[in-house]
Design a protein around this motif. Structure first.
Motif, PDB file in Angstrom:
ATOM      1  N   ALA A   1       7.429   8.186 -20.332  1.00  0.00           N
ATOM      2  CA  ALA A   1       7.977   8.152 -19.022  1.00  0.00           C
ATOM      3  C   ALA A   1       7.183   7.805 -17.935  1.00  0.00           C
ATOM      4  CB  ALA A   1       8.468   9.691 -18.546  1.00  0.00           C
ATOM      5  N   TYR A   2       5.916   8.048 -18.170  1.00  0.00           N
ATOM      6  CA  TYR A   2       4.703   7.631 -17.271  1.00  0.00           C
ATOM      7  C   TYR A   2       4.538   5.998 -17.412  1.00  0.00           C
ATOM      8  CZ  TYR A   2      -0.054   6.464 -15.537  1.00  0.00           C
ATOM      9  OH  TYR A   2      -0.916   5.933 -15.162  1.00  0.00           O
ATOM     10  N   ILE A   3       4.344   5.597 -18.635  1.00  0.00           N
ATOM     11  CA  ILE A   3       4.426   4.132 -18.819  1.00  0.00           C
ATOM     12  C   ILE A   3       5.447   3.443 -18.057  1.00  0.00           C
ATOM     13  CG2 ILE A   3       4.137   2.228 -20.639  1.00  0.00           C
ATOM     14  CD1 ILE A   3       2.525   4.391 -22.336  1.00  0.00           C
ATOM     15  N   SER A   4       6.734   3.944 -18.556  1.00  0.00           N
ATOM     16  CA  SER A   4       7.930   3.217 -17.949  1.00  0.00           C
ATOM     17  C   SER A   4       7.673   3.111 -16.424  1.00  0.00           C
ATOM     18  CB  SER A   4       9.189   4.021 -18.289  1.00  0.00           C
ATOM     19  OG  SER A   4       9.340   3.556 -19.717  1.00  0.00           O
TER      20      SER A   4
ATOM     21  N   ARG B   1      -1.456   5.534  -7.450  1.00  0.00           N
ATOM     22  CA  ARG B   1      -2.692   6.357  -7.418  1.00  0.00           C
ATOM     23  C   ARG B   1      -2.252   7.815  -7.563  1.00  0.00           C
ATOM     24  NH1 ARG B   1      -6.552   7.572  -2.669  1.00  0.00           N
ATOM     25  NH2 ARG B   1      -8.592   8.083  -3.652  1.00  0.00           N
ATOM     26  N   GLN B   2      -1.497   8.487  -7.021  1.00  0.00           N
ATOM     27  CA  GLN B   2      -0.951   9.801  -7.193  1.00  0.00           C
ATOM     28  C   GLN B   2      -0.567  10.058  -8.683  1.00  0.00           C
ATOM     29  OE1 GLN B   2       2.079  10.177  -4.482  1.00  0.00           O
ATOM     30  NE2 GLN B   2       0.711  10.455  -2.672  1.00  0.00           N
ATOM     31  N   MET B   3       0.231   9.100  -9.158  1.00  0.00           N
ATOM     32  CA  MET B   3       0.657   9.321 -10.644  1.00  0.00           C
ATOM     33  C   MET B   3      -0.570   9.474 -11.518  1.00  0.00           C
ATOM     34  SD  MET B   3       3.865   6.498 -11.253  1.00  0.00           S
ATOM     35  CE  MET B   3       3.292   6.589 -12.801  1.00  0.00           C
TER      36      MET B   3
ATOM     37  N   HIS C   1       0.796  -1.245  -0.029  1.00  0.00           N
ATOM     38  CA  HIS C   1       0.007   0.150  -0.081  1.00  0.00           C
ATOM     39  C   HIS C   1       0.789   1.203   0.065  1.00  0.00           C
ATOM     40  CE1 HIS C   1      -2.679   3.069   1.704  1.00  0.00           C
ATOM     41  NE2 HIS C   1      -3.414   2.808   0.846  1.00  0.00           N
ATOM     42  N   ASN C   2       2.069   1.120   0.836  1.00  0.00           N
ATOM     43  CA  ASN C   2       2.654   2.632   0.976  1.00  0.00           C
ATOM     44  C   ASN C   2       3.813   2.647  -0.169  1.00  0.00           C
ATOM     45  OD1 ASN C   2       1.554   3.075   3.524  1.00  0.00           O
ATOM     46  ND2 ASN C   2       2.977   2.002   4.534  1.00  0.00           N
TER      47      ASN C   2
END
Length: 165
Positions: A107-110, A87-89, A79-80
């Motif tokens: 970059a997001y996908i990586s 979730r933040q991403m 979870h941490n």
């Protein structure tokens, strides 16, 4: 000797200073009472998952204690270290979806892939710990019950969505 009579202003200051500690103590107590929160949805889900697996898996007391300990460690760490960051991403991605360029999307996908890999590594380590403490048939049953729990959870989410519509 001349006796100084207390003035009305001095009397007011003395009474105010006597009430100040009481006021501070009252504020501290009320703050702790009001700030106590209900269980987080994560804690509720974790408790539900634990009870579901325990109910559907026969374990002796030693295995049960070992499982609870490993379960808590893994769920909290996952979870941490994974879930909250992903979730933040995703929240950040939703906000910037219209302005996202190819390099940012890549970059997001990586980064998302890296979190998934790390999550799988954590799960593998957890399974190895389980195998050291619990018989292999029980561990396989625990993994099966986790899949069943995930399916049931998804079905409940789907049913909630249908009821809202």
């Amino acid at each position: 000797m001349k006796q100084v009579l207390p003035t009305i202003q001095n009397l007011k200051m003395k009474t105010k200073t006597h009430y100040l500690p009481l006021l501070l103590v009252g504020l501290l107590i009320s703050n702790t009472v009001w700030s106590q929160k209900e269980k987080s949805s994560f804690e509720e889900l974790k408790a539900w998952k634990l009870s579901y697996i325990i109910e559907n898996t026969e374990m002796n007391s030693e295995e049960l204690e070992a499982y609870k300990c490993i379960f808590e460690d893994y769920e909290n760490a996952y979870h941490n270290e994974i879930w909250t960051k992903v979730r933040q991403m995703r929240k950040a991605l939703r906000k910037s979806m219209d302005t996202l360029n190819t390099a940012s999307a890549s970059a997001y996908i990586s980064e998302l892939d890296a979190f998934e890999i790390k999550g799988l590594e954590m799960k593998h380590e957890r399974n190895e710990r389980l195998l050291k403490k619990i018989r292999h048939k029980k561990v396989l049953n625990i993994l099966y019950q986790e899949k069943r729990f995930d399916r049931e959870l998804l079905n409940r989410i789907k049913n909630k969505s249908k009821k809202r519509k």
